[in-house]
Design a protein around this motif. Structure first.
Motif, PDB file in Angstrom:
ATOM      1  N   UNK A   1    -143.180 -84.967 -99.846  1.00  0.00           N
ATOM      2  CA  UNK A   1    -144.462 -84.183 -99.276  1.00  0.00           C
ATOM      3  C   UNK A   1    -144.109 -82.752 -99.146  1.00  0.00           C
ATOM      4  N   UNK A   2    -142.916 -82.287 -98.689  1.00  0.00           N
ATOM      5  CA  UNK A   2    -142.659 -80.825 -98.412  1.00  0.00           C
ATOM      6  C   UNK A   2    -142.558 -80.436 -99.667  1.00  0.00           C
ATOM      7  N   UNK A   3    -141.575 -80.617-100.914  1.00  0.00           N
ATOM      8  CA  UNK A   3    -141.542 -80.045-102.331  1.00  0.00           C
ATOM      9  C   UNK A   3    -142.858 -79.705-102.830  1.00  0.00           C
ATOM     10  N   UNK A   4    -143.891 -80.872-102.487  1.00  0.00           N
ATOM     11  CA  UNK A   4    -144.997 -80.976-103.133  1.00  0.00           C
ATOM     12  C   UNK A   4    -145.883 -79.557-102.874  1.00  0.00           C
ATOM     13  N   UNK A   5    -145.997 -79.298-101.301  1.00  0.00           N
ATOM     14  CA  UNK A   5    -146.508 -78.065-101.018  1.00  0.00           C
ATOM     15  C   UNK A   5    -145.886 -76.883-101.076  1.00  0.00           C
TER      16      UNK A   5
ATOM     17  N   UNK B   1    -148.132 -74.049-103.169  1.00  0.00           N
ATOM     18  CA  UNK B   1    -148.366 -72.734-102.345  1.00  0.00           C
ATOM     19  C   UNK B   1    -147.648 -71.863-103.105  1.00  0.00           C
ATOM     20  N   UNK B   2    -146.502 -71.746-103.587  1.00  0.00           N
ATOM     21  CA  UNK B   2    -145.916 -70.803-103.987  1.00  0.00           C
ATOM     22  C   UNK B   2    -146.190 -70.407-105.370  1.00  0.00           C
ATOM     23  N   UNK B   3    -146.999 -71.533-106.120  1.00  0.00           N
ATOM     24  CA  UNK B   3    -147.849 -71.272-107.388  1.00  0.00           C
ATOM     25  C   UNK B   3    -148.770 -70.483-107.450  1.00  0.00           C
ATOM     26  N   UNK B   4    -149.375 -70.295-106.294  1.00  0.00           N
ATOM     27  CA  UNK B   4    -150.606 -69.370-105.885  1.00  0.00           C
ATOM     28  C   UNK B   4    -150.342 -68.002-106.102  1.00  0.00           C
ATOM     29  N   UNK B   5    -149.158 -67.703-105.929  1.00  0.00           N
ATOM     30  CA  UNK B   5    -148.378 -66.300-106.167  1.00  0.00           C
ATOM     31  C   UNK B   5    -148.159 -66.050-107.556  1.00  0.00           C
TER      32      UNK B   5
ATOM     33  N   UNK C   1    -137.580 -72.426 -95.984  1.00  0.00           N
ATOM     34  CA  UNK C   1    -137.488 -71.007 -96.135  1.00  0.00           C
ATOM     35  C   UNK C   1    -138.500 -70.743 -97.356  1.00  0.00           C
ATOM     36  N   UNK C   2    -138.696 -71.422 -98.298  1.00  0.00           N
ATOM     37  CA  UNK C   2    -139.299 -71.034 -99.550  1.00  0.00           C
ATOM     38  C   UNK C   2    -140.851 -71.310 -99.199  1.00  0.00           C
ATOM     39  N   UNK C   3    -141.293 -72.482 -98.297  1.00  0.00           N
ATOM     40  CA  UNK C   3    -142.632 -72.493 -97.992  1.00  0.00           C
ATOM     41  C   UNK C   3    -143.068 -71.476 -97.037  1.00  0.00           C
ATOM     42  N   UNK C   4    -142.324 -71.044 -96.143  1.00  0.00           N
ATOM     43  CA  UNK C   4    -142.891 -69.789 -95.372  1.00  0.00           C
ATOM     44  C   UNK C   4    -143.110 -68.587 -96.235  1.00  0.00           C
TER      45      UNK C   4
ATOM     46  N   UNK D   1    -146.604 -64.900 -99.186  1.00  0.00           N
ATOM     47  CA  UNK D   1    -146.930 -64.166-100.584  1.00  0.00           C
ATOM     48  C   UNK D   1    -148.326 -64.602-100.685  1.00  0.00           C
ATOM     49  N   UNK D   2    -148.619 -65.967-100.751  1.00  0.00           N
ATOM     50  CA  UNK D   2    -149.919 -66.292-101.227  1.00  0.00           C
ATOM     51  C   UNK D   2    -151.121 -65.650-100.353  1.00  0.00           C
ATOM     52  N   UNK D   3    -150.805 -65.563 -99.031  1.00  0.00           N
ATOM     53  CA  UNK D   3    -151.810 -65.084 -98.125  1.00  0.00           C
ATOM     54  C   UNK D   3    -152.059 -63.466 -98.464  1.00  0.00           C
TER      55      UNK D   3
END
Length: 346
Positions: A253-257, A261-265, A307-310, A315-317
């Protein structure tokens, strides 16, 4: 004379292709630090094979994000799908193609349910999908009775396990599944009216209503596509694991999000997109593989993902706000459709 399109500033190029550059940099750093183990074909095969399911699930998570919603039932759905495939094949004696198609159809049905609960039940997507996910986890426990599903001495059909274990052009087949799925999603989201409407729904639902786009219907479409992809990932996970583990899906679940989200950057900064998601998963895969070969402790993996999720959300925002301030997300600028959706809902 036709007006020339404005040149993209250097900052846009850095934002769009920064993750690609980071991937190349990580490969270089780890290759220099681990010259005997990292820059090898075995490492490439391991990354392409082991990261295929996280990449597929990240693409599944990306689709609802396009509409400004989140599907937290992904991990639970993955766990249920993979135990259902093995239950139908091992315990019920179904032919494996029929079992796989049934589970994939069931994933799509779960997606429809999520979309209906969110849009027609008017429940926040976080709460709604967490609730449906918990119910799916309960169903998984009921099906398995809390224990693993283990095939008999004859094992699983070789044609079924070959869905994951086989190779094509010398590379693991799962890598081609990811590329094919990313290509389809890119075509739908970037080139077809359906995708443009999904972006409008996520960017400004009120504006979508005013121009006649049925926002509820398109959100249900997004959740349905997500559930369908999760069902496919569950089939692939069953072919990989070959044992039904009722709790394994939660680990994805966590790796998917993080990937979504990182892909949106990347590639199209400020908007979720399929190619950017694949690039983000590649960055995560290279980083985790290098850390593992350097001998990192077990706790470095959740630390890296957290850390990458944060960082990804921040970055996406920022990319979404910068895109809106600069006016680069308009239909006139892109020449293809409506303004993009923000990476995270306001």
């Amino acid at each position: 004379m036709t007006a020339r399109r404005p040149r993209r500033p250097a900052g846009h190029l850095i934002g769009a292709y920064g993750l690609l550059a980071l991937t190349a940099l990580l490969v270089l750093v780890f290759s220099l630090a681990l010259p005997r183990t990292f820059p090898t074909l075995d490492t490439v095969d391991s990354i392409l094979s082991n990261q295929s399911i996280p990449a597929i699930l990240a693409l599944a998570a990306m689709v609802p994000i396009v509409t400004g919603a989140f599907d937290l039932s992904l991990g639970y759905g993955l766990g249920l799908a993979h135990v259902m495939v093995l239950r139908l094949i091992v315990d019920e004696g179904w032919p494996w193609p029929l079992a796989c198609l049934t589970v994939i159809a069931g994933g799509a049905a779960v997606g429809v349910l999520n979309g209906v609960v969110v849009e027609f039940g008017r429940i926040d997507s976080f709460i709604a999908t967490l609730g449906t996910g918990s119910m799916m986890y309960a169903v998984t426990g009921w099906i398995t009775d809390g224990s693993r599903i283990v095939p008999g001495p004859q094992g699983l059909p070789p044609a079924f396990t070959d869905l994951y274990d086989s190779t094509f052009l010398g590379l693991p087949v799962p890598a081609f599944y990811v590329l094919a799925l990313a290509a389809v999603l890119w075509l739908v989201l970037e080139r077809l009216p359906l995708g443009r409407c999904l972006y409008v729904v996520g960017s400004n639902p009120r504006a979508a209503d005013l121009v006649g786009i049925p926002t509820r219907t398109y959100t249900v479409y997004a959740f349905t596509a997500s559930g369908l992809i999760v069902g496919c990932a569950g089939v692939l996970l069953a072919a990989q694991q070959q044992i039904g583990n009722p709790s394994v899906g939660l680990d994805y679940l966590l790796p998917a999000f993080v990937g979504a989200l990182l892909g949106a950057t990347a590639i199209r900064p400020g908007r979720p997109n399929a190619l950017g998601t694949v690039v983000a998963v590649a960055v995560l895969a290279v980083g985790l593989t290098g850390i593992g070969q350097l001998g990192g402790d077990f706790w470095t993996v959740p630390l890296f993902y957290g850390g990458t999720l944060l960082l990804a959300v921040g970055l996406a925002g920022y990319a979404a706000r910068r895109r809106l301030r600069g006016g680069t997300g308009t239909a006139v600028d892109s020449g293809t459709g409506p303004p993009p959706a923000p990476a995270v809902p306001p």
